[in-house]
Motif scaffolding. Structure first.
Motif, mmCIF file in Angstrom:
data_model
loop_
_atom_site.group_PDB
_atom_site.id
_atom_site.type_symbol
_atom_site.label_atom_id
_atom_site.label_comp_id
_atom_site.label_asym_id
_atom_site.label_seq_id
_atom_site.Cartn_x
_atom_site.Cartn_y
_atom_site.Cartn_z
ATOM 1 N N MET B 184 69.556 66.668 17.661
ATOM 2 C CA MET B 184 70.895 66.081 17.714
ATOM 3 C C MET B 184 71.236 65.883 19.181
ATOM 4 S SD MET B 184 74.532 67.338 16.238
ATOM 5 C CE MET B 184 76.001 66.478 16.839
ATOM 6 N N ILE B 185 70.494 64.938 19.779
ATOM 7 C CA ILE B 185 70.571 64.854 21.232
ATOM 8 C C ILE B 185 71.549 63.777 21.626
ATOM 9 C CG2 ILE B 185 68.143 65.290 21.117
ATOM 10 C CD1 ILE B 185 67.804 62.690 22.675
ATOM 11 N N HIS B 186 71.556 63.521 22.938
ATOM 12 C CA HIS B 186 72.536 62.582 23.445
ATOM 13 C C HIS B 186 73.763 62.707 22.563
ATOM 14 C CE1 HIS B 186 70.409 61.383 26.722
ATOM 15 N NE2 HIS B 186 70.710 60.120 26.764
ATOM 16 N N PRO B 187 74.392 63.876 22.691
ATOM 17 C CA PRO B 187 75.416 64.526 21.912
ATOM 18 C C PRO B 187 75.801 63.809 20.663
ATOM 19 C CG PRO B 187 76.318 63.436 23.814
ATOM 20 C CD PRO B 187 74.832 63.496 23.965
ATOM 21 N N ASN B 188 76.297 62.639 20.916
ATOM 22 C CA ASN B 188 76.896 61.975 19.784
ATOM 23 C C ASN B 188 75.945 60.955 19.187
ATOM 24 O OD1 ASN B 188 78.929 63.644 20.418
ATOM 25 N ND2 ASN B 188 79.991 62.162 21.654
ATOM 26 N N GLU B 277 63.989 66.432 21.969
ATOM 27 C CA GLU B 277 64.358 66.110 23.333
ATOM 28 C C GLU B 277 63.713 67.075 24.321
ATOM 29 O OE1 GLU B 277 68.274 67.717 21.712
ATOM 30 O OE2 GLU B 277 66.349 67.140 20.914
ATOM 31 N N ILE B 407 68.626 66.406 29.702
ATOM 32 C CA ILE B 407 69.084 65.366 28.784
ATOM 33 C C ILE B 407 70.483 65.693 28.265
ATOM 34 C CG2 ILE B 407 68.716 64.401 26.461
ATOM 35 C CD1 ILE B 407 65.669 64.763 27.019
ATOM 36 N N ASN B 408 70.687 66.956 27.915
ATOM 37 C CA ASN B 408 71.922 67.318 27.242
ATOM 38 C C ASN B 408 73.066 67.679 28.166
ATOM 39 O OD1 ASN B 408 71.467 67.140 24.293
ATOM 40 N ND2 ASN B 408 69.680 68.345 24.863
ATOM 41 N N TYR B 411 74.192 63.879 30.121
ATOM 42 C CA TYR B 411 74.859 62.851 29.337
ATOM 43 C C TYR B 411 76.356 63.066 29.470
ATOM 44 C CZ TYR B 411 76.644 60.329 25.316
ATOM 45 O OH TYR B 411 77.346 59.498 24.491
ATOM 46 N N THR B 412 77.118 62.009 29.570
ATOM 47 C CA THR B 412 78.571 62.176 29.557
ATOM 48 C C THR B 412 79.170 61.275 28.503
ATOM 49 O OG1 THR B 412 78.675 60.582 31.350
ATOM 50 C CG2 THR B 412 78.860 62.889 31.941
ATOM 51 N N THR B 413 80.192 61.805 27.845
ATOM 52 C CA THR B 413 80.828 61.048 26.769
ATOM 53 C C THR B 413 81.546 59.830 27.340
ATOM 54 O OG1 THR B 413 82.547 62.685 26.998
ATOM 55 C CG2 THR B 413 81.195 62.782 25.044
#
Lengths: 413, 413
Positions: B184-188, B277, B407-408, B411-413
């Motif tokens: 469940m990467i790149h958060p969303n 990831e 990677i996690n 990343y920014t929302t």
């Protein structure tokens, strides 16, 4: 917040306790590695232990001792070898340790509790321990708490200690504690240990119940990497030396004592989470709106333990999506349209839908709170309301950094 | 191992299926982002969906559709926006998507299943979708599986596809599948999606049961970071175009079909774990000696999901202590003196105690197996026997590397 004040003295703050920590040659590093806590008189003793199927010999030993007899005089803790996965020889070493200390103190071996931390699969260096026991007894002091706290650590960056004082029936009652742990890191240098001393007089049943609840609200609510050790243990003594009336049933005095016991355990637990391997900050997750405390804590722990949430906090990224995702998979039913998520005072999600927010401001909050946490002044606060009921619960964790991977990948057995 | 052979064609390998994948302008990157799988005739349809309390609109939609009617013609999947945490508007968008596609195909909306993957909290870009639907229908082809596989990925490094063929009653029966997910990467950019097509004729009840068991033995047995997505779904169609006799009860044919379905799901699940990831290798954990398969799988998943075990494997460190620790906390009772642990063919622990072993040789095995995994030829194999009974189970995961954190965190929302 509580009806108490912080005092100095750690596990020797309460009346009638002495402690010591010495270099016994158990650790390859030559650092202090043998700790002893002694109550002058028989103390009511309660314990909470690892639930793992793979346990150190000392864990089974303590559990059996406390089942047979609800009191103890001394806690001996060695650091360096975990004495887990050591078979029948490990059991023999445990019994010999208790016998040796009992002779040195002139008390019964049944009054001695034992804890170990260090490398799994390694026996205690018994020659060093045999030489060390008379020395650690000789070093006992009413100011020995810091020495003991320093002798139980392994990969910890800091020692963990606290003492609180309240008043029961116009007399001071004190509870102090020391702990070690920074996640089950340096693979086999596992273990969360905490030792608590109290001078109140309390019934064994009540004391065990109080400790079990306090453990659920503290040590069982922190998560560094989700891994439980073979040696985890929390032992609490209550020796009655405050000369306050015995607390034998539920009531205002029992509640006051339990609240202070919980505060001591929470302080130590948060110190462990803050010292999590590679952590740059302490994270507190508060869940409200659950049907009960257990459900709330379950969600709080799932969020605090999520690698994705932890990575986002390391990146100071206000990633509500990962928080919502972790809340949703915690195993607690709720209506997603009721979900509310806050970071600090910033509302990020309401009625299950994201709100527009000033990303720079929330990132700024995270940076500031994380920096404060490092200074031990503040924490990154995540608040979640699931809209079911009045149950609330908290959990604590830390962020997931490059250093976590580094520490855990580069160690070799 | 099974009584089947690997063939080409992915989800269009089985008779009577066409697929397509196009660029509809849903992803900001401009990469392909709209996939369609169509059965020429009504197909029996089964589904397994995320158990999260926070779910995308399409998940609830599919679950309701499949409860009302056990067949379907088409699966439409958009990548770019997850359509989760989008409230009642998200539900409306889902219904409109089904209606639009139904009109374009000239079939009933009840015959359409939907899946989404992408950013949580974002609605599907409906203008782009409206334009895209006629195009993706126009692109349908019996050779369209790779295009479809390429249009469902988000942060995946590779597409995932497989097809197998066996013989039932002297006629070929085929099952093919495509999947996406790399944790469940790149958060969303959440989500594990898998779509399976089969040309056997099978009763709806049996097909759903087979799929549920196959999911437990595959997608539910992989772990990248322990996080479950809002959009996870596995849909399997069986359209009968193999013209083999209908399989309506348990027996040799049903077993053969289920074994091949399980193999397809396991192939896709392992491909997802391998693409985790930051992962540098695929890890397979085999647990034997449990009372049943569920207990064995529970231990296997706990080991495969342990951050400490994962970090150790990234460091190519034969750390049996972390494996024993993870096994012990899995919630399955066993006698620690019976525990046996192997890496590859190297026995590291027996009767609950560590054995002397050639550390360089085992590290060498890990390096080789990890390198092989990268080439998709081999896996790092961990075998654990808990000595209770005859239950066996497997789980798959990957190692935990610096890149996971990178990677996690970045990343920014």
């Amino acid at each position: 917040m509580g009806d108490w004040k912080e005092i100095t003295g750690g596990v020797t703050a309460a009346r009638g306790y002495r402690a010591a920590g010495i270099k016994a040659g158990l650790k390859p590093s030559g650092l202090p590695d043998l700790a002893l806590i002694l109550s002058d008189v028989d103390a009511i003793a309660a314990g909470v232990f690892t639930t793992s199927q793979v346990r150190a010999a000392c864990v089974d030993y303590c559990r059996q001792r406390l089942q047979a007899k609800h009191s103890a005089r001394a806690i001996l803790c060695n650091a360096g070898q975990a004495n887990a996965a050591t078979g029948s020889q490990g059991v023999k070493d445990t019994l010999e340790s208790a016998d040796l200390l009992a002779k040195e103190l002139g008390i019964s071996p049944e009054s001695i509790l034992l804890a170990s931390t260090g490398v799994i699969g390694q026996r205690i260096k018994m020659d060093a321990l045999r030489d060390g026991i008379p020395k650690v007894v000789a070093a006992l002091s009413t100011e020995g708490s810091d020495a003991a706290a320093g002798a139980i650590v392994t990969t910890d960056l800091v020692t963990k200690s606290i003492a609180l004082e309240t008043t029961i029936n116009d007399r001071p009652v004190r509870i102090g504690g020391i702990a070690k742990g920074s996640g089950m890191i340096h693979p086999n240098m596992a273990t969360m240990l905490a030792f608590v001393t109290c001078d109140a007089s309390v019934s064994p049943t009540l004391w065990q119940q109080m400790l079990a609840r306090a453990a659920d609200r503290s040590f069982n609510s922190i998560t560094v990497d989700g891994d439980t050790s073979t040696n985890d243990c929390l032992i609490a003594l209550a020796n009655g030396e405050s000369r306050t009336p015995a607390i034998t049933e539920i009531g205002p005095e029992a509640e006051k004592l339990e609240a202070m016991l919980t505060a001591v355990c929470q302080h130590l637990a948060k110190a462990i989470a803050r010292d999590g391997e590679g952590a740059t900050c302490l994270v507190e997750v508060q869940v409200t709106g659950a049907n009960d405390e257990t459900a709330a804590r379950q969600i709080a722990k799932t969020i605090a333990g999520s690698s994705l949430v932890k990575s986002a906090i390391f990146g100071r990224d206000p990633n509500w999506g990962r928080i919502a995702g972790a809340a949703g998979r915690a195993g607690v039913p709720f209506e997603q349209d009721n979900l509310q998520i806050k970071m600090g005072n910033f509302l990020l999600m309401e009625n299950g839908q994201p709100l527009p927010f000033d990303k720079a401001a929330v990132s700024g909050y995270l940076k500031q709170a994380a920096a404060g946490a490092y200074m031990k002044e503040d924490t990154v606060l995540i608040s979640v309301n699931i809209g079911n009921g009045n149950g609330t619960g908290k959990a604590w964790g830390c962020d997931l950094s490059y250093d976590y991977v580094k520490i855990n990948a580069e160690y070799t057995t």
